[in-house]
Design an enzyme around this catalytic site. Structure first.
Site, short mmCIF file in Angstrom:
data_model
loop_
_atom_site.label_atom_id
_atom_site.label_comp_id
_atom_site.label_asym_id
_atom_site.label_seq_id
_atom_site.Cartn_x
_atom_site.Cartn_y
_atom_site.Cartn_z
N ALA A 121 0.85 -1.20 0.00
CA ALA A 121 0.00 0.00 0.00
C ALA A 121 0.88 1.24 0.00
CB ALA A 121 -0.91 -0.02 1.23
N GLY A 139 2.21 1.19 -11.23
CA GLY A 139 3.64 1.04 -10.93
C GLY A 139 4.50 2.15 -11.52
N GLY A 140 3.90 3.32 -11.74
CA GLY A 140 4.63 4.43 -12.37
C GLY A 140 4.11 4.61 -13.78
N GLY A 181 -0.93 9.70 -5.37
CA GLY A 181 -0.71 9.03 -6.65
C GLY A 181 0.75 9.05 -7.06
N GLN A 238 -8.67 -4.82 -33.51
CA GLN A 238 -9.13 -4.42 -34.85
C GLN A 238 -9.15 -5.65 -35.78
OE1 GLN A 238 -10.17 -1.39 -35.45
NE2 GLN A 238 -10.53 -1.57 -37.66
N GLU A 287 10.27 -3.82 -9.30
CA GLU A 287 8.82 -3.80 -9.55
C GLU A 287 8.55 -3.45 -11.02
OE1 GLU A 287 6.47 -1.49 -6.83
OE2 GLU A 287 4.90 -1.12 -8.29
N THR A 322 -0.03 3.88 -2.65
CA THR A 322 -0.83 4.93 -3.27
C THR A 322 -1.94 5.46 -2.36
OG1 THR A 322 -0.41 3.82 -5.36
CG2 THR A 322 -2.14 5.48 -5.37
C1 LIG Z 1 -5.86 -2.04 -10.62
C2 LIG Z 1 -4.80 -1.23 -9.94
C3 LIG Z 1 -3.90 -1.87 -9.09
C4 LIG Z 1 -2.95 -1.12 -8.40
N1 LIG Z 1 -2.15 -1.75 -7.47
C5 LIG Z 1 -1.44 -1.00 -6.60
C6 LIG Z 1 -0.82 -1.59 -5.45
O1 LIG Z 1 -0.88 -2.81 -5.25
N2 LIG Z 1 -0.20 -0.78 -4.56
C7 LIG Z 1 -0.11 0.58 -4.75
O2 LIG Z 1 0.47 1.27 -3.92
N3 LIG Z 1 -0.66 1.17 -5.84
C8 LIG Z 1 -1.34 0.42 -6.76
N4 LIG Z 1 -1.95 1.01 -7.84
C9 LIG Z 1 -1.82 2.46 -8.02
C10 LIG Z 1 -0.99 2.86 -9.24
O3 LIG Z 1 0.37 2.60 -9.03
C11 LIG Z 1 -1.31 4.36 -9.48
O4 LIG Z 1 -2.58 4.36 -10.11
C12 LIG Z 1 -0.27 5.06 -10.32
O5 LIG Z 1 0.92 5.20 -9.59
C13 LIG Z 1 -0.72 6.46 -10.78
O6 LIG Z 1 -1.24 7.20 -9.72
P1 LIG Z 1 -2.70 7.86 -9.89
O7 LIG Z 1 -3.62 6.80 -10.36
O8 LIG Z 1 -3.04 8.55 -8.63
O9 LIG Z 1 -2.56 8.90 -11.09
P2 LIG Z 1 -2.04 10.41 -10.95
O10 LIG Z 1 -0.75 10.44 -10.23
O11 LIG Z 1 -3.16 11.26 -10.46
O12 LIG Z 1 -1.76 10.79 -12.47
C14 LIG Z 1 -2.78 11.26 -13.36
C15 LIG Z 1 -2.11 11.62 -14.69
O13 LIG Z 1 -1.18 12.68 -14.49
C16 LIG Z 1 0.06 12.30 -15.02
N5 LIG Z 1 1.16 12.88 -14.26
C17 LIG Z 1 1.42 12.77 -12.93
N6 LIG Z 1 2.56 13.41 -12.61
C18 LIG Z 1 3.06 13.91 -13.77
C19 LIG Z 1 4.23 14.67 -14.11
N7 LIG Z 1 5.13 15.00 -13.18
N8 LIG Z 1 4.42 15.03 -15.40
C20 LIG Z 1 3.52 14.69 -16.35
N9 LIG Z 1 2.39 13.96 -16.09
C21 LIG Z 1 2.17 13.58 -14.82
C22 LIG Z 1 0.09 10.79 -14.89
O14 LIG Z 1 1.05 10.24 -15.77
C23 LIG Z 1 -1.33 10.45 -15.27
O15 LIG Z 1 -1.46 10.42 -16.67
C24 LIG Z 1 -2.86 0.28 -8.60
C25 LIG Z 1 -3.73 0.91 -9.50
C26 LIG Z 1 -4.71 0.19 -10.14
C27 LIG Z 1 -5.70 0.93 -11.02
#
Ligand SMILES: Cc1cc2nc3c(=O)[nH]c(=O)nc-3n(C[C@H](O)[C@H](O)[C@H](O)COP(=O)(O)OP(=O)(O)OC[C@H]3O[C@@H](n4cnc5c(N)ncnc54)[C@H](O)[C@@H]3O)c2cc1C
Length: 396
Positions: free
Chosen positions: A129, A371-372, A136, A344, A250, A131
Site C-alpha cells: 500500500a 507502478g509508475g 498518486g 481491430q 517492480e 498509493t
Molecule cells: C488495478 C490497480 C492496481 C494497483 N495496485 C497498486 C498496489 O498494489 N499498490 C499501490 O500502492 N498502488 C497500486 N496502484 C496504483 C498505481 O500505481 C497508481 O494508479 C499510479 O501510480 C498512478 O497514480 P494515480 O492513479 O493517482 O494517477 P495520478 O498520479 O493522479 O496521475 C494522473 C495523470 O497525471 C500524469 N502525471 C502525474 N505526474 C506527472 C508529471 N510530473 N508530469 C507529467 N504527467 C504527470 C500521470 O502520468 C497520469 O497520466 C494500482 C492501481 C490500479 C488501477
C-alpha cells in the site's frame, strides 16, 4: 526469439519454462474465467504456487526461496503474462516482486521469518500500500501517518488501489513518520511498516475496475491501527529511498509480465487470422494485415531484447534505474498498441464481452498507469539522460 537461440537461457531455464507453463495450463487456465466472475482467486492458488517454489524465486534460500539466477524470474514472469489474465499476473507479481521485495531489501531477520518465509510458502498473502487518493504519482506527499506510542506505532489514514488487499494477510504500508527526522515532510519522513490485515481499526472496501477482474483491489482505511515497533521495515524515515530502489525490480517485473501479455495477444491473433476466411482466403493472407503484424512482432522482439538486457544487468547486481524505466515504458506502450491493433483484426467478434481479445484489451490498458505511469517514466528517463530541467537564461 526462441529461448534456444538466446544467450540468456540454458536448458535448465527451458525446462523450468515448461514446468511453469504446465502448471498454469492445469491449475490456472481451466478456472480463470470463474475467478474473473468472482472477482478474486482462491487462497489455495498461493499455496499451490508456493509448493512449486514459484513465489520465492528472487528471494533468499534461508527463507525458503531461491533460484540459480534472475532468468528463472524472467521465465516465470513471462509465463504469468502468457496466461493472458492480467489480474492473475498482477496479483502474483505484486506478491513476490513488489510487497516481498521490501522485506528482502530492508526487513529485519524477525520480519523475514514472521512474514517473508510463510509468504514464499504461499501460506500468507502479501499486499503493498503506497498509493493514496491525494498523492498518486507524487509519492513523496503521502499523508497516512504513524505516530510513536511507547512500544508501538498508531497508524491513521487511507490507501487506495491495493492489489490483493482483501485477500491479504499483511500489507507493506508506506506512512509518514513526522517530527522524527531531519526534514518535516517530503521524502525525508516516510517509513515502511508491515501491518497485519486483520488488525483492529482496519476497514477495507473493494474497488471495482474496468479490467483485472480476478484480482481484488482494495481501498483501506486505518484508524488508530496499532503496529509493534519491530514491524518497521528498515530505518525510520528511510522508506522513500527503499521504495525508489525496490520500484526498479517492480518495474522490471511489470515489464516482463507485459511482455508475456504481448506474446499471448499476438498468438491469439495469429490463430484468429489463420482461421478466419473472407473474400476466399484467410485473413493472414492479406498484405495489409501481414505487414502490420510484421511490425508488431518486430517491435515486440526489440522490446524483449531491452528487457532481457535489463534483467542481465540486474542479475549482475547492478540496479539499472535507467533501463528499468525504459523497459517499463517501451513494453507497456507497445502492449497498448498491440492490444488495440489485434482487437481491430478480430473485428466485431473481438469486441464481444466473452471473447478473450476483449478481456486482453481491457486488462492491458492499465499497464501504462500502474507502478509508475508512462509520463513519470519519461520524466525519469529525461532526468537520467538530459539532467534536471534548466531555467531559461533569458527569463528574469
Ligand atoms: C488495478 C490497480 C492496481 C494497483 N495496485 C497498486 C498496489 O498494489 N499498490 C499501490 O500502492 N498502488 C497500486 N496502484 C496504483 C498505481 O500505481 C497508481 O494508479 C499510479 O501510480 C498512478 O497514480 P494515480 O492513479 O493517482 O494517477 P495520478 O498520479 O493522479 O496521475 C494522473 C495523470 O497525471 C500524469 N502525471 C502525474 N505526474 C506527472 C508529471 N510530473 N508530469 C507529467 N504527467 C504527470 C500521470 O502520468 C497520469 O497520466 C494500482 C492501481 C490500479 C488501477
Amino acid at each position: 526469439m526462441e529461448d534456444a537461440k538466446s544467450p540468456y537461457f540454458t536448458a535448465a531455464h527451458r525446462a523450468f519454462r515448461q514446468k511453469v507453463r504446465g502448471f498454469i495450463e492445469k491449475n490456472v487456465l481451466p478456472f480463470a474465467e470463474g475467478w474473473e466472475t468472482e472477482g478474486r482467486m482462491p487462497r489455495r492458488l498461493w499455496e499451490e504456487m508456493g509448493r512449486e517454489g514459484f513465489l520465492g524465486l528472487n528471494h533468499d534460500a534461508e527463507f525458503g526461496g531461491g533460484s540459480p539466477d534472475f532468468f528463472y524470474s524472467v521465465v516465470y514472469l513471462e509465463e504469468l503474462g502468457r496466461a493472458g489474465y492480467a489480474g492473475f499476473r498482477g496479483a502474483f507479481s505484486v506478491h513476490s516482486y513488489m510487497a516481498l521485495e521490501y522485506l528482502k531489501a530492508a526487513g529485519s531477520d524477525f520480519l523475514k521469518r514472521k512474514y517473508l518465509a510463510p509468504a514464499i510458502e504461499g501460506r500468507m498473502i502479501a499486499a503493498l500500500a503506497l498509493t493514496e487518493r491525494e498523492s498518486g504519482s507524487d509519492m513523496a506527499s503521502i499523508a497516512t501517518e504513524a505516530l510513536a506510542h511507547g512500544a508501538e506505532y498508531r497508524i491513521n489514514g487511507s490507501k487506495i488501489f491495493v492489489t490483493n488487499g482483501l485477500l491479504s494477510d499483511f500489507i507493506v504500508t508506506a506512512v509518514r513518520t513526522p517530527g522524527t527526522g531531519p526534514g518535516k515532510g517530503g521524502k525525508s519522513s516516510i517509513s515502511l511498516f508491515v501491518v497485519d490485515s486483520d488488525s483492529p481499526g482496519i476497514e477495507m472496501r473493494e474497488m471495482r475496475k474496468m479490467g483485472w477482474h480476478c484480482s481484488d483491489t482494495a481501498e483501506i482505511h486505518f484508524q488508530d491501527v496499532r503496529v509493534p515497533r519491530e514491524n518497521r521495515i528498515g530505518n525510520l524515515n528511510a522508506g522513500f529511498f527503499t521504495i525508489m530502489k525496490s520500484l526498479q525490480v517492480e518495474r522490471l517485473a511489470a515489464a516482463l509480465v507485459s511482455l508475456g501479455g504481448v506474446d499471448a495477444c499476438l498468438e491469439l491473433t495469429r490463430k484468429h487470422l489463420a482461421a478466419r476466411a473472407l473474400f476466399g482466403k484467410t485473413l493472414d493472407g492479406f498484405q495489409a494485415i501481414r505487414h502490420r503484424m510484421a511490425d508488431l512482432y518486430s517491435q515486440a522482439e526489440a522490446a524483449r531484447q531491452l528487457l532481457y538486457h535489463t534483467a542481465w544487468l540486474y542479475e549482475r547486481k547492478e540496479t539499472p534505474f535507467l533501463e528499468c524505466s525504459m523497459s517499463k515504458l517501451r513494453i507497456t506502450e507497445l502492449a497498448n498498441q498491440v492490444a488495440d491493433e489485434c482487437l481491430q483484426f478480430h473485428g466485431g467478434h473481438g469486441y464481444l464481452a466473452d471473447n478473450p481479445m476483449s478481456r486482453i484489451y481491457r486488462d492491458t490498458r492499465l499497464a501504462t498507469i500502474v507502478g509508475g505511469t508512462s509520463e513519470v517514466m519519461r520524466e525519469l528517463i529525461a532526468e537520467m539522460t538530459l539532467g534536471q530541467p534548466r531555467l531559461n537564461p533569458a527569463s528574469p
